[in-house]
Design an enzyme around this catalytic site. Structure first.
Site, PDB file in Angstrom:
ATOM      1  CG  ASN A   1     -25.538 -37.198 -41.096  1.00 36.57           C
ATOM      2  OD1 ASN A   1     -25.748 -38.151 -41.839  1.00 36.57           O
ATOM      3  ND2 ASN A   1     -25.590 -37.311 -39.760  1.00 36.57           N
TER       4      ASN A   1
ATOM      5  CD  GLU B   1     -26.788 -40.095 -36.877  1.00 36.93           C
ATOM      6  OE1 GLU B   1     -27.733 -40.035 -36.063  1.00 36.93           O
ATOM      7  OE2 GLU B   1     -26.034 -39.131 -37.109  1.00 36.93           O
TER       8      GLU B   1
ATOM      9  CG  HIS C   1     -32.181 -41.834 -36.166  1.00 36.20           C
ATOM     10  ND1 HIS C   1     -31.523 -42.769 -35.413  1.00 36.20           N
ATOM     11  CD2 HIS C   1     -31.287 -40.838 -36.374  1.00 36.20           C
ATOM     12  CE1 HIS C   1     -30.293 -42.356 -35.152  1.00 36.20           C
ATOM     13  NE2 HIS C   1     -30.121 -41.184 -35.738  1.00 36.20           N
TER      14      HIS C   1
ATOM     15  CG  ASP D   1     -31.892 -45.950 -34.300  1.00 37.72           C
ATOM     16  OD1 ASP D   1     -32.613 -45.202 -35.000  1.00 37.72           O
ATOM     17  OD2 ASP D   1     -31.341 -45.568 -33.255  1.00 37.72           O
TER      18      ASP D   1
ATOM     19  CD  GLU E   1     -29.839 -33.763 -36.224  1.00 35.98           C
ATOM     20  OE1 GLU E   1     -29.957 -32.935 -35.307  1.00 35.98           O
ATOM     21  OE2 GLU E   1     -29.926 -34.986 -36.046  1.00 35.98           O
TER      22      GLU E   1
HETATM   23  C1  XIL Z   1     -27.306 -39.132 -29.966  1.00 33.81           C
HETATM   24  C2  XIL Z   1     -26.539 -40.153 -29.154  1.00 33.81           C
HETATM   25  O1  XIL Z   1     -26.877 -41.439 -29.613  1.00 33.81           O
HETATM   26  C3  XIL Z   1     -26.873 -40.023 -27.686  1.00 33.81           C
HETATM   27  O2  XIL Z   1     -26.026 -40.860 -26.904  1.00 33.81           O
HETATM   28  C4  XIL Z   1     -26.713 -38.574 -27.229  1.00 33.81           C
HETATM   29  O3  XIL Z   1     -27.137 -38.445 -25.900  1.00 33.81           O
HETATM   30  C5  XIL Z   1     -27.502 -37.640 -28.122  1.00 33.81           C
HETATM   31  O4  XIL Z   1     -27.113 -37.840 -29.473  1.00 33.81           O
HETATM   32  N1  XIL Z   1     -28.726 -37.555 -34.625  1.00 33.81           N
HETATM   33  C6  XIL Z   1     -27.358 -37.488 -34.550  1.00 33.81           C
HETATM   34  C7  XIL Z   1     -26.640 -38.174 -33.450  1.00 33.81           C
HETATM   35  O5  XIL Z   1     -26.712 -36.951 -35.465  1.00 33.81           O
HETATM   36  O6  XIL Z   1     -25.474 -37.518 -33.070  1.00 33.81           O
HETATM   37  C8  XIL Z   1     -27.544 -38.375 -32.250  1.00 33.81           C
HETATM   38  O7  XIL Z   1     -26.838 -39.177 -31.300  1.00 33.81           O
HETATM   39  C9  XIL Z   1     -28.842 -39.010 -32.655  1.00 33.81           C
HETATM   40  C10 XIL Z   1     -29.578 -38.148 -33.632  1.00 33.81           C
END
Ligand code: XIL
Length: 352
Positions: free
Chosen positions: A204, A269, A240, A271, A163
């Site tokens: 990422n 990641e 996401h 979802d 990020e």
């Molecule tokens: C999130 C986790 O899912 C949570 O449990 C934690 O509290 C905060 O981080 N981007 C990322 C991940 O790269 O590491 C994040 O994960 C979600 C967003």
């Protein structure tokens, strides 16, 4: 391993259609052979993964069983982050992350390491003390050498830098950018490579799945880093998504342009959240979204994995962070597969 996606050309749609028809009357034996995501993924060249919540893995037998059965790559949701591995300066706690790596090994899964340099989930001793730029540089270097070194040979791919850009494509304002300037990213990759020369090293981020100023920034950064000989091997798109913003339309074009650079790509990641309550039409749209990202991955040569950020709503991070939203994963809280699960499996079967 030759796979259908390497042969996709102008006839792609026809090929997939034919294959789909050929598979349609599923013989019981064939159905049994690929009735998990990971078996459906065999031969596609794409690994199917999940983030792992270590507390759930320890305490919930059903969670553990599905995690081992359905996926062939895992990512620690939290336990490899800096605040988790070095809560007190100079004192490492590798135990939970080691447990994850052991679980993966015993289930034939690869591990995506997550994450080395980030603005979030850093220990307070690091962010609250007033370190000089030279001190911060030494701390970051040591952190990366120690962590990557600890897991050397056991991590398939590292999310080295997480990020690092804003939505408009400008560098994100972090302690690293402020103290070290934009060169901290190249340094992080060099240090990671030094500590584990075989690990694949990724950038990422989120909101980079489609064509945008932010994904442009990564595209240009990768070109620049590779020109400088920096060992960057892959681009991770977190995935996401949120249904209320609509599903993105330029995902394939975006993945294709990174693919053409010769770097690996991955959905890291995924979802797809929705405003609660869920209803059948949202659940159907969600399945379409999971499929959309997976198809883009399967349609290019160098997309190596597709990871969901938790496979069950029971432990999803979404409700705790996005007010009024949830139902973002492929299984319900009581482990019923949703349409998204079947879309993932059917899509993998088409490509295997
Ligand atoms: C999130 C986790 O899912 C949570 O449990 C934690 O509290 C905060 O981080 N981007 C990322 C991940 O790269 O590491 C994040 O994960 C979600 C967003």
């Amino acid at each position: 391993m030759p796979s259908i996606r390497n042969k996709l050309g102008a006839a792609a749609t026809g090929t997939l259609l034919t294959l789909g028809l050929a598979l349609a009357p599923t013989a019981p034996a064939a159905a049994a052979a690929d009735d998990t995501l990971r078996s459906a993924a065999r031969g596609t060249g794409v690994r199917i993964g999940t983030a792992i919540d270590m507390t759930a893995l320890a305490e919930d037998a059903t969670y553990r069983e599905i995690a081992g059965r359905e996926f062939n790559t895992v990512t620690p949701e939290n336990v490899m982050k800096w605040e988790a591995v070095e809560p007190t300066r100079g004192t490492y706690n590798w135990a939970p992350a080691d447990q994850l790596v052991d679980f993966a090994r015993s289930h034939g899964q690869k591990v995506r390491g997550h994450t080395l340099v980030w603005h979030s989930q850093n220990p307070s001793w690091l962010t609250e003390d007033a370190f000089t730029p030279a001190q911060l540089r030494r701390l970051l270097r040591q952190h990366i050498l120690d962590e990557v070194g600890h897991f050397r040979g056991r991590i398939w791919a590292w999310d080295v830098a997480n990020e690092v850009f804003n939505e408009d494509g400008t560098p994100r304002d972090t302690i690293w950018l402020r103290a070290l300037g934009p060169g901290y990213i190249a340094d992080a990759f060099r240090w990671a490579h030094q500590a584990d020369p075989k690990a694949k090293l990724f950038l990422n981020d989120y909101n980079v799945e489609w064509l945008s100023p932010k994904s442009d920034a990564y595209y240009n950064l990768i070109i620049q880093l590779r020109r400088q000989g920096v060992p960057v091997h892959g681009f991770g798109m977190q995935g996401h998504l949120a249904l209320q913003y609509g599903l993105p339309t330029t995902v394939l074009e975006n993945v294709q342009r990174f693919d053409a650079l010769g770097v690996q790509t991955a959905f890291t990641e995924v979802d797809i959240r929705m405003q609660l309550p869920a209803d059948p039409i949202k659940v159907a749209a969600q399945a379409e979204g999971f499929g959309l990202l997976l198809r883009a991955c399967l349609l290019v040569r160098n997309c190596v994995s597709y990871t969901v950020w938790g496979f069950t709503d029971k432990y999803s991070w979404v409700p705790g962070v996005f007010q009024g939203e949830g139902s973002a994963t492929p299984y319900t809280e009581d482990y019923q597969p949703k349409p998204a699960y079947y879309t993932l499996r059917d899509t993998l079967r088409l490509a295997s």
